[in-house]
Design an enzyme around this catalytic site. Structure first.
Site, PDB file in Angstrom:
ATOM      1  N   GLU A 149       0.928  -1.138  -0.127  1.00 28.17           N
ATOM      2  CA  GLU A 149      -0.054   0.010  -0.063  1.00 28.17           C
ATOM      3  C   GLU A 149       0.836   1.176   0.088  1.00 28.17           C
ATOM      4  O   GLU A 149       1.828   1.317   0.841  1.00 28.17           O
ATOM      5  CB  GLU A 149      -0.790  -0.213   1.247  1.00 28.17           C
ATOM      6  CG  GLU A 149      -1.687   1.431   1.406  1.00 28.17           C
ATOM      7  CD  GLU A 149      -2.750   1.162   2.741  1.00 28.17           C
ATOM      8  OE1 GLU A 149      -2.998   0.221   3.067  1.00 28.17           O
ATOM      9  OE2 GLU A 149      -2.973   2.391   3.221  1.00 28.17           O
ATOM     10  N   GLU A 154      -2.767  11.367   3.006  1.00 28.31           N
ATOM     11  CA  GLU A 154      -3.802  11.195   3.802  1.00 28.31           C
ATOM     12  C   GLU A 154      -3.734  12.558   4.971  1.00 28.31           C
ATOM     13  O   GLU A 154      -2.744  12.916   5.136  1.00 28.31           O
ATOM     14  CB  GLU A 154      -3.647   9.939   4.773  1.00 28.31           C
ATOM     15  CG  GLU A 154      -3.669   8.517   4.348  1.00 28.31           C
ATOM     16  CD  GLU A 154      -3.424   7.616   5.147  1.00 28.31           C
ATOM     17  OE1 GLU A 154      -4.359   6.912   5.330  1.00 28.31           O
ATOM     18  OE2 GLU A 154      -2.445   7.180   5.641  1.00 28.31           O
TER      19      GLU A 154
END
Length: 416
Positions: A149, A154
Site C-alpha cells: 500500500e 492522507e
C-alpha cells in the site's frame, strides 16, 4: 515497536531501517516524465472506464473502525464544475450514521512506477479522513499487507499537514512514513509520489518531504515492484482520527481536480512523444491553423493568434517541463513564454508572449484527448487554450476559455 492508530488497519509500526526519511523540503520533482493516463473529471458523470465504487461498511469499518457507509450515490460522489466531489454526510444509512464514497481503479487502470499525482482540496474537522492512495493489484489473491500500500496523501482532522506512508509485509505488517511540511489543505495542492525501482518519494506542489528506499527489494519491499491501482476516499471516524464531534462540518466535501499518471520515457499514443526541450508547431484541430506570434513580434505583450502554417519561427515553440509536471512554451522567434495576460482567470482573457517568469500564468498542463489531440490547460486559471469564437480565419485571437472539449481547444503537436 511503537503501537499507534493509523491508516487502514490497527498498525504495529516497526522502525526497521533508515528509509531516507528526514523531511526534504528543498528537493523538487523530476521533470523527465510523460503523461500516460489521466482523469480530468470534465464530463458529466464519473467515468466507469476508470473508476468503480466500493460500497458498504467493509470488514470492521474497513479494518479501521470507520463510521461511514460508502455508497455509489450522486449525493456522495459526482462530477461538479470539473471536479470529482466526494461528500461525507451526516445521515442514517445502512445502519451507520454517516455516508461517504470510496472510488478505485482496480481492474480498470493499474501502474508500476512513474509519477502519480492529484490536485485536491479538502475539508477539515474532527473525524474527517480524506485519502489518495494505492494498493497492489494482487490484493485479492495475496491479501493485505502482502499486496503493498502506498499512501500518497492522507489528512486527519484539522492538522496543518498531510501524511505519506508505505505498508508491506516482512513476516508481518511493516510500515514507513510520516507527516509532510505545513500545508493549508483547504486550498488546492498537487499531492504526488515519484516511484522508481530505487525509491518512492513524496511531494506536495513539487516539493519533496519524504523518501523510502526500495532498491533491490531491500527489507522485503518486493510489494513495490509490481502493479498498483489507485483509490480516492473520505472516511469518517476510525482509529486514527477518532469520531466527529458537534463542530465537525457536514456535509464535508473533498474536491479532486484531476488524477494523472506520468511515466519515464513513455510516449503518448499520438503524433509522437512530447519531449521536454523539443520544438513543435501547434496546429488547431478546429481551423487547421498554427499557433502564431502576431507579426513575428519580439516585444513582451505581443499578441498570440492563429495563422496559416508557414514554417516561420513565429510558429515554433520549444516545450520545457516544469517540476510540477506542467510545461512552459517558449517562442523560438523571441524567447518569450506563452502567457495569460495579467494572470487573468476569466473566460476570454487574452494570450500573449511575455518574459519567462515561471509563474502559473505561463504553466500549461498538456492533456491528451481521446482522438489523439491535446488540450492545454493553464495552471493558474484551469482554463483551456482556445481559438476565439471557434474562428477559422487568419489572425483569429487565441484566449483562455472554460474547457469544453471543442475543436477550438484541441491542438496537434508536430515535432520539428
Amino acid at each position: 515497536m511503537i503501537q499507534v492508530f493509523k491508516g487502514r488497519k490497527l498498525y504495529a509500526i516497526t522502525l526497521i531501517f533508515a528509509m531516507l526519511g528526514a523531511l526534504l523540503p528543498m528537493a523538487t520533482a523530476n521533470a523527465a516524465y510523460n503523461l500516460v493516463w489521466s482523469d480530468e473529471f470534465n464530463g458529466t458523470s464519473i467515468d466507469a472506464n476508470n473508476w468503480s465504487f466500493e460500497t458498504g461498511t467493509g470488514s470492521g469499518g474497513w479494518g479501521n473502525n470507520e463510521l461511514e457507509y460508502y455508497t455509489n450515490r450522486a449525493e456522495n460522489a459526482r462530477i461538479e464544475n470539473g471536479n470529482l466531489v466526494i461528500e461525507a454526510r451526516k445521515e442514517s444509512y445502512g445502519g451507520m450514521n454517516y455516508t461517504s464514497a470510496r472510488l478505485k481503479t482496480q481492474g480498470k487502470k493499474s501502474f508500476k512506477y512513474g509519477r502519480i499525482e492529484a490536485r485536491i482540496k479538502m475539508p477539515v474537522g474532527q473525524g474527517l479522513w480524506p485519502a489518495f492512495w494505492t494498493l497492489g493489484s494482487d490484493i485479492n489473491t495475496v491479501g493485505w499487507p502482502k499486496s503493498g500500500e502506498i499512501d500518497i496523501m492522507e489528512h486527519v482532522n484539522s492538522e496543518g499537514n498531510t501524511h505519506g506512508y508505505i505498508h508491506w509485509d516482512v513476516n508481518g505488517h511493516a510500515t514507513y512514513g510520516g507527516a509532510s511540511h505545513a500545508v493549508d489543505v483547504t486550498q488546492y495542492h498537487v499531492y504526488s509520489i515519484e516511484w522508481t525501482p530505487s525509491a518512492i518519494k513524496w511531494f506536495i506542489d513539487g516539493v519533496q518531504f519524504r523518501e523510502a528506499n526500495i532498491a533491490n527489494n531491500v527489507n522485503s519491499t518486493e510489494e513495490f515492484h509490481k502493479e498498483h491501482f489507485l483509490l480516492l476516499n473520505m472516511a469518517v471516524g476510525g482509529n486514527w482520527p477518532g469520531s466527529p464531534n458537534s463542530a465537525t462540518p457536514f456535509p464535508a466535501k473533498m474536491y479532486v481536480d484531476y488524477v494523472r499518471v506520468y511515466q519515464d520515457g513513455v510516449a503518448p499514443p499520438s503524433s509522437g512523444p512530447i519531449v521536454s526541450g523539443g520544438t513543435y508547431k501547434l496546429i488547431n484541430v478546429g481551423s487547421g491553423k498554427a499557433l502564431d506570434v502576431q507579426s513575428a513580434g519580439t516585444a513582451p505583450g505581443t499578441n498570440v493568434q492563429q495563422w496559416t502554417d508557414n514554417g516561420t519561427n513565429a510558429q515554433k515553440w520549444t516545450l520545457y517541463q516544469n517540476a510540477d509536471g506542467s510545461y512552459k512554451l517558449i517562442s523560438v522567434n523571441n524567447g518569450h513564454a506563452l502567457d495569460v495576460a495579467g494572470s487573468g482567470t476569466a473566460d476570454g482573457t487574452n494570450v500573449q508572449v511575455w518574459n519567462d517568469l515561471g509563474n502559473g500564468a505561463q504553466k500549461w498542463n498538456i492533456v491528451q484527448n481521446g482522438d489523439g489531440s491535446f488540450k492545454l490547460i493553464n495552471v493558474n486559471s484551469a482554463k483551456a487554450l482556445d481559438v476565439s469564437g471557434s474562428g477559422t480565419t487568419d489572425g483569429t485571437n487565441v484566449q483562455i476559455w472554460t474547457d469544453n472539449g471543442s475543436g477550438a481547444q484541441k491542438w496537434t503537436f508536430v515535432k520539428l
